[in-house]
Design a protein around this motif. Structure first.
Motif, PDB file in Angstrom:
ATOM      1  N   ALA A   1       0.807  -1.219   0.000  1.00  0.00           N
ATOM      2  CA  ALA A   1       0.000   0.000   0.000  1.00  0.00           C
ATOM      3  C   ALA A   1       0.841   1.272   0.000  1.00  0.00           C
ATOM      4  CB  ALA A   1      -0.951   0.005   1.202  1.00  0.00           C
ATOM      5  N   GLY A   2       2.152   1.144   0.196  1.00  0.00           N
ATOM      6  CA  GLY A   2       3.024   2.316   0.159  1.00  0.00           C
ATOM      7  C   GLY A   2       2.935   3.216   1.378  1.00  0.00           C
ATOM      8  N   VAL A   3       2.474   2.667   2.509  1.00  0.00           N
ATOM      9  CA  VAL A   3       2.424   3.438   3.755  1.00  0.00           C
ATOM     10  C   VAL A   3       3.756   3.217   4.460  1.00  0.00           C
ATOM     11  CG1 VAL A   3       1.158   3.851   5.902  1.00  0.00           C
ATOM     12  CG2 VAL A   3      -0.074   3.078   3.865  1.00  0.00           C
ATOM     13  N   LEU A   4       4.722   4.075   4.200  1.00  0.00           N
ATOM     14  CA  LEU A   4       6.108   3.832   4.603  1.00  0.00           C
ATOM     15  C   LEU A   4       6.518   4.553   5.878  1.00  0.00           C
ATOM     16  CD1 LEU A   4       7.706   4.018   1.050  1.00  0.00           C
ATOM     17  CD2 LEU A   4       7.282   1.964   2.411  1.00  0.00           C
ATOM     18  N   GLY A   5       5.648   5.406   6.420  1.00  0.00           N
ATOM     19  CA  GLY A   5       5.988   6.100   7.655  1.00  0.00           C
ATOM     20  C   GLY A   5       7.271   6.893   7.502  1.00  0.00           C
ATOM     21  N   PRO A   6       8.214   6.765   8.446  1.00  0.00           N
ATOM     22  CA  PRO A   6       9.447   7.557   8.389  1.00  0.00           C
ATOM     23  C   PRO A   6      10.395   7.119   7.264  1.00  0.00           C
ATOM     24  CG  PRO A   6       9.548   5.970  10.174  1.00  0.00           C
ATOM     25  CD  PRO A   6       8.150   5.916   9.650  1.00  0.00           C
ATOM     26  N   PHE A   7      10.057   6.044   6.572  1.00  0.00           N
ATOM     27  CA  PHE A   7      10.921   5.563   5.495  1.00  0.00           C
ATOM     28  C   PHE A   7      10.332   5.878   4.119  1.00  0.00           C
ATOM     29  CE2 PHE A   7      11.601   2.956   9.260  1.00  0.00           C
ATOM     30  CZ  PHE A   7      12.977   3.095   9.436  1.00  0.00           C
ATOM     31  N   SER A   8       9.519   6.943   4.079  1.00  0.00           N
ATOM     32  CA  SER A   8       8.937   7.374   2.804  1.00  0.00           C
ATOM     33  C   SER A   8       9.931   8.294   2.076  1.00  0.00           C
ATOM     34  CB  SER A   8       7.616   8.084   3.059  1.00  0.00           C
ATOM     35  OG  SER A   8       7.789   9.171   3.935  1.00  0.00           O
ATOM     36  N   ILE A   9       9.480   8.953   1.020  1.00  0.00           N
ATOM     37  CA  ILE A   9      10.360   9.755   0.175  1.00  0.00           C
ATOM     38  C   ILE A   9      11.071  10.841   1.001  1.00  0.00           C
ATOM     39  CG2 ILE A   9      10.467  11.345  -1.786  1.00  0.00           C
ATOM     40  CD1 ILE A   9       8.045   9.859  -2.939  1.00  0.00           C
ATOM     41  N   ARG A  10      12.374  10.826   0.924  1.00  0.00           N
ATOM     42  CA  ARG A  10      13.149  11.788   1.695  1.00  0.00           C
ATOM     43  C   ARG A  10      13.041  13.178   1.080  1.00  0.00           C
ATOM     44  NH1 ARG A  10      18.963  10.811   4.479  1.00  0.00           N
ATOM     45  NH2 ARG A  10      19.243  12.885   5.376  1.00  0.00           N
ATOM     46  N   GLN A  11      12.854  14.176   1.953  1.00  0.00           N
ATOM     47  CA  GLN A  11      12.727  15.557   1.483  1.00  0.00           C
ATOM     48  C   GLN A  11      14.080  16.275   1.553  1.00  0.00           C
ATOM     49  OE1 GLN A  11       9.794  16.599   0.178  1.00  0.00           O
ATOM     50  NE2 GLN A  11       9.086  14.495   0.598  1.00  0.00           N
TER      51      GLN A  11
END
Length: 366
Positions: free
Chosen positions: A356-366
């Motif tokens: 589902a792509g719910v990555l929390g703190p490991f999502s796309i880095r800003q």
């Protein structure tokens, strides 16, 4: 060529049958009595735990009928349709004027299937021989006693089941003789079963077996009537489609569900309750992934370069956070909510991240 084994049981078959009878009897006792008292299949344990855990009592509504002295119960669904359980696993069979159609052959029931079928078919004045055997899917815990019925049986399964069994090369699971891709109608002696494949769910090949004349659906390892789903969301290989299979089951016109596990049949209310459990587990998991602060895990393990320790501690904490409210809500409503919900939450956490792509703190880095 698959070799037929008339007796696949080991030399300790008598002890094994005795254990299974004891296990079946204990299975109907509330879980507060602990786990099974005897070592599995006579194998000694190297070490014994200091103390076995206690679990919440099993609601009486979750328990099925008591097995007989041989360790099984055979029940009448309607007309010529019957089911068999040892309180752990289930099979289903049709008596016809031309022979018996059996769906699945769980090894824990084993040769008790022969005894159950013979008793029923003989009382009805019908042939006792199993002429057709339907495989719900390839897993050994559901069809691992298929060899008991000999080589002169027409075995029907999905085409993917044949491929998987060919790789497994297990003599106790002979290859199917008839396969299909999407839909197959099995007609034997005035009776019929409709077999449907709706894509992967619990396994790549799991099918739906429908007896329209008896308003009965058999779908294995998806719905666990009265119980929390088995560990890791039934060890399902495609969790999103396993969840979707709940809705697929409800598209059929059925009153009775054979789920393949545990001691009783299912109802449409059972499906709705398990769907509610899954909805709550998914929502709780999403919340945990979205809100848990990972700072402490990075601070403790980041300096050592132990990336796996960061991930493990974070995922374990998310799992605990996701499971806690679900355990509290469903204890007393679904048997073993306190046994497998933590494992089910762990599987949901990984599915939410990967599928589902719910990555929390490991999502796309800003």
């Amino acid at each position: 060529m698959t070799t037929d084994h008339e007796d696949p049981m080991p030399s300790s078959s008598t002890n094994r049958r005795k254990f299974l009878r004891q296990a079946s009897a204990l299975a109907v006792v509330p879980a507060t009595t602990g786990l099974l008292g005897a070592p599995a299949y006579g194998v000694a344990r190297a070490t014994e735990p200091a103390e076995l855990p206690d679990y919440a009592p099993v609601p009486s509504s979750s328990l099925g009928p008591t097995p007989n002295a041989s360790g099984y119960y055979v029940g009448h669904i309607g007309g010529n349709l019957y089911w068999v359980t040892d309180t752990f696993y289930q099979a289903m069979f049709l008596t016809t004027r031309d022979g018996v159609v059996l769906v699945d052959a769980p090894p824990t029931i084993g040769k008790n299937l022969l005894r159950a079928i013979e008793d029923v078919a003989r009382a009805k004045g019908r042939p006792t021989k199993v002429t057709h055997l339907v495989y719900s899917h390839s897993h050994a815990d559901h069809i691992g006693a298929a060899s008991v019925f000999g080589k002169n049986v027409e075995r029907i399964a999905h085409s993917e089941t044949r491929r998987l069994l060919k790789v497994a090369a297990d003599p106790n699971r002979p290859l199917p003789t008839v396969t299909f891709d999407s839909h197959y109608v099995l007609r034997v002696g005035g009776e019929r079963l409709e077999l449907d494949y709706h894509g992967p769910n619990h396994s790549p090949d799991n099918i739906f077996i429908y007896a329209p004349d008896y308003a009965t659906l058999m779908v294995v390892d998806v719905i666990f009537p009265g119980w929390t789903p088995f560990k890791n969301l039934a060890e399902s290989q495609d969790i999103p489609r396993w969840v979707a299979a709940h809705d697929t089951a409800m598209t059929y016109s059925w009153k009775t569900l054979v789920g393949g596990h545990l001691g009783r049949l299912g109802t449409r209310t059972d499906v709705q309750l398990q769907k509610a459990y899954m909805t709550d587990l998914k929502a709780s998991t999403r919340t945990a992934l979205s809100t848990l602060d990972p700072t402490s895990f990075f601070q403790k393990y980041g300096a050592t370069g132990n990336a796996w320790a960061i991930f493990k501690s974070y995922l374990d904490a998310v799992t605990q956070m996701a499971a806690a409210p679900v355990v509290a809500k469903y204890t007393g409503k679904l048997a073993a909510a306190d046994v497998f919900t933590l494992d089910n939450a762990a599987a949901m956490v990984n599915s939410m991240r990967i599928d589902a792509g719910v990555l929390g703190p490991f999502s796309i880095r800003q």
